[in-house]
Design a protein around this motif. Structure first.
Motif, PDB file in Angstrom:
ATOM      1  N   ALA A  18      52.510  54.154  24.642  1.00 36.28           N
ATOM      2  CA  ALA A  18      51.134  54.632  24.493  1.00 36.28           C
ATOM      3  C   ALA A  18      50.351  54.413  25.791  1.00 36.28           C
ATOM      4  O   ALA A  18      49.634  55.308  26.255  1.00 36.28           O
ATOM      5  N   MET A  19      50.518  53.230  26.401  1.00 35.44           N
ATOM      6  CA  MET A  19      49.753  52.930  27.606  1.00 35.44           C
ATOM      7  C   MET A  19      50.319  53.674  28.816  1.00 35.44           C
ATOM      8  O   MET A  19      49.564  54.272  29.603  1.00 35.44           O
ATOM      9  N   ASN A  38      61.674  56.686  31.200  1.00 36.23           N
ATOM     10  CA  ASN A  38      61.493  55.956  29.958  1.00 36.23           C
ATOM     11  C   ASN A  38      62.858  55.763  29.321  1.00 36.23           C
ATOM     12  O   ASN A  38      63.739  56.627  29.410  1.00 36.23           O
ATOM     13  N   ARG A  39      63.040  54.584  28.690  1.00 40.39           N
ATOM     14  CA  ARG A  39      64.331  54.285  28.064  1.00 40.39           C
ATOM     15  C   ARG A  39      64.729  55.386  27.085  1.00 40.39           C
ATOM     16  O   ARG A  39      65.870  55.842  27.065  1.00 40.39           O
ATOM     17  N   THR A  40      63.771  55.831  26.278  1.00 40.19           N
ATOM     18  CA  THR A  40      64.020  56.938  25.353  1.00 40.19           C
ATOM     19  C   THR A  40      63.540  58.214  26.045  1.00 40.19           C
ATOM     20  O   THR A  40      62.329  58.458  26.141  1.00 40.19           O
ATOM     21  N   ARG A  43      60.502  60.893  25.289  1.00 36.21           N
ATOM     22  CA  ARG A  43      59.071  60.633  25.479  1.00 36.21           C
ATOM     23  C   ARG A  43      58.547  61.201  26.796  1.00 36.21           C
ATOM     24  O   ARG A  43      57.334  61.271  27.011  1.00 36.21           O
ATOM     25  N   THR A  97      52.081  43.315  29.883  1.00 37.81           N
ATOM     26  CA  THR A  97      51.429  42.069  29.477  1.00 37.81           C
ATOM     27  C   THR A  97      52.433  40.926  29.497  1.00 37.81           C
ATOM     28  O   THR A  97      53.544  41.052  28.976  1.00 37.81           O
TER      29      THR A  97
HETATM   30  N1  LIG Z   1      48.396  49.897  23.921  1.00 31.46           N
HETATM   31  C1  LIG Z   1      47.402  49.062  24.197  1.00 31.46           C
HETATM   32  O1  LIG Z   1      46.340  49.062  23.552  1.00 31.46           O
HETATM   33  C2  LIG Z   1      47.524  48.105  25.357  1.00 31.46           C
HETATM   34  C3  LIG Z   1      46.371  47.506  25.885  1.00 31.46           C
HETATM   35  C4  LIG Z   1      46.485  46.627  26.965  1.00 31.46           C
HETATM   36  C5  LIG Z   1      47.729  46.313  27.459  1.00 31.46           C
HETATM   37  N2  LIG Z   1      48.848  46.899  26.910  1.00 31.46           N
HETATM   38  C6  LIG Z   1      50.163  46.513  27.435  1.00 31.46           C
HETATM   39  O2  LIG Z   1      50.829  47.621  28.026  1.00 31.46           O
HETATM   40  C7  LIG Z   1      52.246  47.459  27.848  1.00 31.46           C
HETATM   41  C8  LIG Z   1      52.805  48.714  27.202  1.00 31.46           C
HETATM   42  O3  LIG Z   1      52.141  48.893  25.958  1.00 31.46           O
HETATM   43  P1  LIG Z   1      52.280  50.234  25.122  1.00 31.46           P
HETATM   44  O4  LIG Z   1      51.055  50.321  24.272  1.00 31.46           O
HETATM   45  O5  LIG Z   1      52.634  51.364  26.010  1.00 31.46           O
HETATM   46  O6  LIG Z   1      53.523  49.853  24.198  1.00 31.46           O
HETATM   47  P2  LIG Z   1      54.496  50.845  23.400  1.00 31.46           P
HETATM   48  O7  LIG Z   1      53.790  52.102  23.038  1.00 31.46           O
HETATM   49  O8  LIG Z   1      55.098  50.036  22.297  1.00 31.46           O
HETATM   50  O9  LIG Z   1      55.620  51.219  24.467  1.00 31.46           O
HETATM   51  C9  LIG Z   1      56.541  50.247  24.877  1.00 31.46           C
HETATM   52  C10 LIG Z   1      57.300  50.763  26.073  1.00 31.46           C
HETATM   53  O10 LIG Z   1      58.241  49.773  26.477  1.00 31.46           O
HETATM   54  C11 LIG Z   1      59.556  50.391  26.493  1.00 31.46           C
HETATM   55  N3  LIG Z   1      60.563  49.371  26.204  1.00 31.46           N
HETATM   56  C12 LIG Z   1      60.553  48.465  25.195  1.00 31.46           C
HETATM   57  N4  LIG Z   1      61.638  47.673  25.288  1.00 31.46           N
HETATM   58  C13 LIG Z   1      62.344  48.099  26.374  1.00 31.46           C
HETATM   59  C14 LIG Z   1      63.546  47.666  26.985  1.00 31.46           C
HETATM   60  N5  LIG Z   1      64.235  46.643  26.506  1.00 31.46           N
HETATM   61  N6  LIG Z   1      63.966  48.329  28.101  1.00 31.46           N
HETATM   62  C15 LIG Z   1      63.236  49.358  28.598  1.00 31.46           C
HETATM   63  N7  LIG Z   1      62.106  49.814  28.055  1.00 31.46           N
HETATM   64  C16 LIG Z   1      61.657  49.179  26.958  1.00 31.46           C
HETATM   65  C17 LIG Z   1      59.465  51.466  25.449  1.00 31.46           C
HETATM   66  O11 LIG Z   1      60.508  52.389  25.632  1.00 31.46           O
HETATM   67  P3  LIG Z   1      61.030  53.297  24.413  1.00 31.46           P
HETATM   68  O12 LIG Z   1      60.134  54.493  24.388  1.00 31.46           O
HETATM   69  O13 LIG Z   1      62.419  53.585  24.766  1.00 31.46           O
HETATM   70  O14 LIG Z   1      60.915  52.445  23.163  1.00 31.46           O
HETATM   71  C18 LIG Z   1      58.093  52.040  25.785  1.00 31.46           C
HETATM   72  O15 LIG Z   1      58.134  52.816  26.952  1.00 31.46           O
HETATM   73  C19 LIG Z   1      52.440  46.198  26.971  1.00 31.46           C
HETATM   74  O16 LIG Z   1      52.793  45.100  27.770  1.00 31.46           O
HETATM   75  C20 LIG Z   1      51.080  46.030  26.322  1.00 31.46           C
HETATM   76  O17 LIG Z   1      50.815  44.672  25.980  1.00 31.46           O
HETATM   77  C21 LIG Z   1      48.774  47.799  25.891  1.00 31.46           C
END
Ligand SMILES: NC(=O)c1ccc[n+]([C@@H]2O[C@H](COP(=O)([O-])OP(=O)(O)OC[C@H]3O[C@@H](n4cnc5c(N)ncnc54)[C@H](OP(=O)(O)O)[C@@H]3O)[C@@H](O)[C@H]2O)c1
Length: 293
Positions: A18-19, A38-40, A43, A97
Motif C-alpha cells: 500500500a505504501m 515486488n516479490r509478488t 502488484r 518501519t
Molecule cells: N500503510 C501505512 O499506513 C504505513 C504508514 C507508515 C509506515 N508504513 C510502513 O511502510 C512499510 C510498508 O507498508 P505497506 O503498507 O506497504 O505494507 P503492505 O501493504 O503489507 O506491503 C508489504 C510489502 O512488503 C513485501 N514483503 C513482505 N514480506 C516480504 C519478504 N519476505 N520479501 C520481500 N518482500 C516482502 C510485500 O510483498 P508482496 O506483495 O509480495 O506481499 C509488499 O510489497 C512498512 O514497514 C510499514 O510499517 C506503512
C-alpha cells in the motif's frame, strides 16, 4: 527536451505494498524514471501501465539506479530481499518501519556491502502521500550526504525531516510520536466509554475532545523546557499534589459510569509515586524519570 526541463533523478523502489505503491505514483507523476520490484510481480502491473519499468528481480532493480528506496513489510523482509545482492556504490534509503537497533544494524550491514545508508520513518498513511496539504512527512537519519544529495527526490512523496547521523534516530522519532499518539487514543477511548451508556451523542463529544486535545498539546513544550533546565517546578500552574488529589474523582466517575479504569490507573500510579517522593510542587514531568530503567 525543452530548455527548462530538468533531468529527474532515476529511482529504484523495492516494495509495492500500500505504501510503496503510493510512493511510486508520486515519483512517476513528477517525471522521475522509476524502476520497481515486488516479490509478488502482479502488484507491479498497474504501475507498469503508468510508466514504471518493472525489474524481474530485486538484483536487477538495484543494478538499475544508484538511488535505491526500500519500502517492505519489516526488517526481516528487507534482509530477505537484499541478501546476496551487490550494493556497491548504491545510496540505500530504507523506509521500512523498524526499531532503532534494527536501523543501526541495517546501516552497518549496508556499509559492509558497499552502500551508503539513510533510514526513514514515515509519518503518514498512503492517502497522505503526494498530498502536501495533508502534512505527512518522513523522518530521515543516517548519511547526511545521501540526504542532501536526494532531498529533492525524497521530498516528492512527502515532507522530509532529517534528525541526525545516527541511523536509529528516524525510527526512534517515529516510535516516540506514535507512542504519544496511542496515549492520546487511549485517553479518547476512556472519554467515549464514560458517555457510552448515556444519552449523549458521541458526535457531539468528538469536536469538544478534539479541541481540548489540541489546546493541551502545547504543554509538551513546557515539559521539554523543564527537562532541559532540570527544574520541574518552573512555571507550574497545576501542581502534582493538586492533580493527585483529583484522581479519586476520575476513578469514582469511571466506576459510576460502569467503565474500567484500566487505561488511567497506570499513569495515576506513577503520579502517586512521584508525589510520594516529595515532588508535590512539580508538574507531571517527574513521571518521565520514573519510566527510565
Ligand atoms: N500503510 C501505512 O499506513 C504505513 C504508514 C507508515 C509506515 N508504513 C510502513 O511502510 C512499510 C510498508 O507498508 P505497506 O503498507 O506497504 O505494507 P503492505 O501493504 O503489507 O506491503 C508489504 C510489502 O512488503 C513485501 N514483503 C513482505 N514480506 C516480504 C519478504 N519476505 N520479501 C520481500 N518482500 C516482502 C510485500 O510483498 P508482496 O506483495 O509480495 O506481499 C509488499 O510489497 C512498512 O514497514 C510499514 O510499517 C506503512
Amino acid at each position: 527536451m525543452t530548455q527548462n526541463t530538468v533531468e529527474k533523478t532515476p529511482v529504484t523502489l523495492l516494495g509495492l505494498g500500500a505504501m510503496g505503491t503510493a510512493l511510486a505514483r508520486t515519483w512517476l507523476a513528477a517525471g522521475h524514471p522509476l524502476t520497481v520490484w515486488n516479490r509478488t510481480p502482479a502488484r507491479a502491473a498497474l504501475l507498469a501501465a503508468e510508466g514504471a519499468k518493472v525489474a524481474a528481480s530485486a538484483a536487477e532493480a538495484v543494478a538499475a539506479n544508484p538511488l535505491v528506496i526500500v519500502c517492505l513489510l519489516d526488517d526481516d523482509s528487507v534482509g530477505e530481499a537484499l541478501t546476496g545482492i551487490d550494493l556497491t556504490g548504491r545510496d540505500l534509503v530504507n523506509l521500512t518501519t523498524s526499531t532503532p537497533a534494527q536501523a543501526r544494524a541495517r546501516a552497518e550491514w549496508s556499509h559492509a556491502h558497499g552502500a551508503r545508508y539513510l533510514d526513514g520513518g514515515i509519518m503518514a498513511v498512503p492517502p497522505m502521500i503526494g498530498v502536501p496539504e495533508a502534512g505527512g512527512y518522513v523522518f530521515y537519519s543516517g548519511s547526511r550526504e545521501v540526504f542532501n544529495r536526494h532531498q529533492q527526490t525524497l521530498g516528492v512523496p512527502a515532507g522530509t525531516t532529517y534528525v541526525g547521523q545516527d541511523a536509529g534516530f528516524a525510527a526512534l522519532h517515529d516510535v516516540a510520536l506514535l507512542s504519544a499518539m496511542y496515549g492520546m487514543f487511549a485517553g479518547a477511548a476512556h472519554a467515549f466509554a464514560l458517555i457510552r451508556k448515556e444519552d449523549i451523542d458521541p458526535a457531539s463529544l468528538a469536536p469538544l475532545l478534539a479541541d481540548w486535545l489540541v489546546a493541551m498539546a502545547p504543554a509538551v513544550h513546557q515539559t521539554a523546557d523543564r527537562l532541559r533546565s532540570g527544574d520541574y517546578t518552573k512555571g507550574v500552574v497545576s501542581n502534582l499534589a493538586m492533580q493527585v488529589a483529583g484522581t479519586p474523582t476520575f476513578l469514582s466517575t469511571a466506576e459510576q459510569q460502569g467503565v474500567s479504569p484500566e487505561l488511567l490507573t497506570p499513569y495515576f500510579e506513577l503520579m502517586r509515586r512521584r508525589l510520594a517522593e516529595g515532588s508535590g510542587e512539580e508538574d507531571l514531568t517527574g513521571v518521565i524519570d520514573l519510566l527510565l530503567r
